[in-house]
Design a protein around this motif. Structure first.
Motif, PDB file in Angstrom:
ATOM      1  N   GLU A  13      61.491  52.063   9.754  1.00 54.55           N
ATOM      2  CA  GLU A  13      62.820  51.849   9.165  1.00 54.55           C
ATOM      3  C   GLU A  13      63.843  51.485  10.251  1.00 54.55           C
ATOM      4  OE1 GLU A  13      63.630  51.530   6.134  1.00 54.55           O
ATOM      5  OE2 GLU A  13      65.807  51.517   6.371  1.00 54.55           O
ATOM      6  N   LEU A  14      63.747  52.179  11.399  1.00 55.82           N
ATOM      7  CA  LEU A  14      64.677  51.872  12.501  1.00 55.82           C
ATOM      8  C   LEU A  14      64.409  50.475  13.046  1.00 55.82           C
ATOM      9  CD1 LEU A  14      64.739  55.249  14.519  1.00 55.82           C
ATOM     10  CD2 LEU A  14      66.382  54.386  12.826  1.00 55.82           C
ATOM     11  N   ALA A  15      63.108  50.090  13.084  1.00 58.58           N
ATOM     12  CA  ALA A  15      62.746  48.773  13.618  1.00 58.58           C
ATOM     13  C   ALA A  15      63.355  47.673  12.761  1.00 58.58           C
ATOM     14  CB  ALA A  15      61.225  48.629  13.660  1.00 58.58           C
ATOM     15  N   SER A  16      63.214  47.765  11.425  1.00 57.29           N
ATOM     16  CA  SER A  16      63.745  46.672  10.592  1.00 57.29           C
ATOM     17  C   SER A  16      65.268  46.616  10.643  1.00 57.29           C
ATOM     18  CB  SER A  16      63.217  46.731   9.158  1.00 57.29           C
ATOM     19  OG  SER A  16      63.005  48.022   8.733  1.00 57.29           O
ATOM     20  N   ARG A  17      65.915  47.768  10.698  1.00 61.38           N
ATOM     21  CA  ARG A  17      67.386  47.750  10.795  1.00 61.38           C
ATOM     22  C   ARG A  17      67.835  47.078  12.086  1.00 61.38           C
ATOM     23  NH1 ARG A  17      70.206  51.958   7.596  1.00 61.38           N
ATOM     24  NH2 ARG A  17      68.641  52.740   6.165  1.00 61.38           N
TER      25      ARG A  17
END
Ligand code: KG4
Ligand code: ZN
Length: 346
Positions: free
Chosen positions: A46-50
């Protein structure tokens, strides 16, 4: 002149590049997210896509300006649509589709792993086919055979963990900084690689498939049996000797396994060249052993420079030069987290 804009966002690196139709890399800009994921010891999807959402426009702008180009000069966009983390892939793919539609230019979808394989030709266009290639990354430890630049046949895959995953997991268990692969590579130089006797896995039926879960378990058993527990917050230069020895033995065993299977495949298939790509192809021992194997077998062997081994958009645009663009500005293109290849029969 045709100019391709490459976009890569399959895992935790955001990258954009500009590549000419002759395959010349005019820019290749990378923004990694190591600092964001380091506290967790692994990539948090989730942090990667954000982070891709924030980084992508900035990285594209820099890639264009370093290439001395503007969006008006771009004649096509090439984008990774798999395999990888679904959320991360969708950020790059949606961006690329929107760009293709807005500018009325071609869009080509690229398989990330096949781009790693093909990346050797960026710096060595004269490499001959048929080629045998080892792609080693955080998610893949695969051997491919290609008769032409348009074909990719799977010779061997991994039955469980990938090589990079195995290195990263040992690093995590030893409380070493993230990502573990480069740290393991550096610290292994301080240890005795014969100190811990790890055995090589055997596959039934002559399969050349890889397996890296056994060594991970063997390392944990070794520590438990000998009452060894790594300390936290200790300088990497002052680790106890057993840790350096374990790291060196582990790295050697991972490399032995990769090279042993590659050698068997090369003897069987007699390729005209051997190539290597992916993040783990930056490993110094693997590079040494790969070149030695090439010399021993008298097969030209080549791996790309460090930046082109990491996840980067230049390899995506370069691979797209051998592929057909998608119709309708990529309207029906989708992202795929897992890839399958046709197996070579042997
Ligand atoms: O290809 P890549 O950048 O991303 C994926 O597609 O997975 O590969 C990342 C992997 C990680 O497991 C990282 O630890 C490993 O490449 N890596 C290395 C080295 N540099 C990066 N592994 C061993 N030795 C290195 N020097
Ligand atoms: Zn990769």
């Amino acid at each position: 002149m045709k100019l391709l804009l490459g976009i890569e966002s399959s895992c935790d690196d955001t990258s954009a590049a500009v590549v000419s139709e002759e395959g010349r890399v005019l820019s290749n800009v990378l923004a990694n997210q190591d600092e964001i994921h380091a506290p967790y010891g692994g990539v948090v999807p989730e942090l990667a896509s954000r982070q891709h959402l924030t980084a992508l426009p900035v990285v594209v702008e820099r890639a264009l300006s370093e290439a001395g180009a503007t969006l008006e000069d771009i004649t096509g966009v090439a984008v990774t649509n798999g395999p990888g983390l679904l959320g991360s892939l969708l950020v790059g793919l949606s961006y690329a589709k929107a760009l293709a539609w807005a500018l009325s230019i071609e869009i080509t979808a690229v398989n990330h792993v096949e781009a790693h394989f093909r990346s050797a030709w960026i710096e060595r266009p004269e490499l001959s086919y048929p080629a045998l290639g080892l792609v080693v990354s955080g998610g893949h430890s695969h051997l491919y055979s290609c008769d032409t630049c348009e074909e990719t046949l799977l010779v061997a895959g991994t039955r469980d963990d990938a090589a990079g995953e195995a290195l990263d997991k040992l690093a995590k268990r030893l409380h070493l900084p993230y990502p573990g692969g480069p740290v393991i590579d550096r610290l292994a130089e301080r240890g005795d690689s014969s100190a811990v006797p790890f055995s090589l896995p055997k596959m039934s039926g002559g399969s050349l498939d890889y397996s890296f879960s056994g060594i991970k378990t063997a390392a944990l058993f070794y520590m438990r049996k000998n009452g060894l527990e790594p300390e936290r917050d200790i300088s990497l230069e002052e680790l106890p000797q057993w840790e350096y020895d374990l790291i060196a033995s582990y790295r050697k065993r991972v490399v032995d396994h990769l090279i042993q299977r590659l050698k068997k495949a090369a003897l069987l298939l007699k390729p005209a060249s051997m190539v290597m790509g992916g993040g783990v192809a930056r490993n110094s021992l693997l590079r040494k052993r790969f070149l030695e194997l090439g010399e021993y077998l008298e097969i030209p062997a080549f791996f790309p420079s460090n930046t082109l081994c990491s996840d980067n958009a230049a390899m995506i645009a370069f691979k797209a030069l051998t592929l057909k663009p998608a119709p309708d500005f990529g309207a029906s293109l989708d992202a795929f987290p897992v890839a399958r290849w046709r197996r070579l029969a042997f």
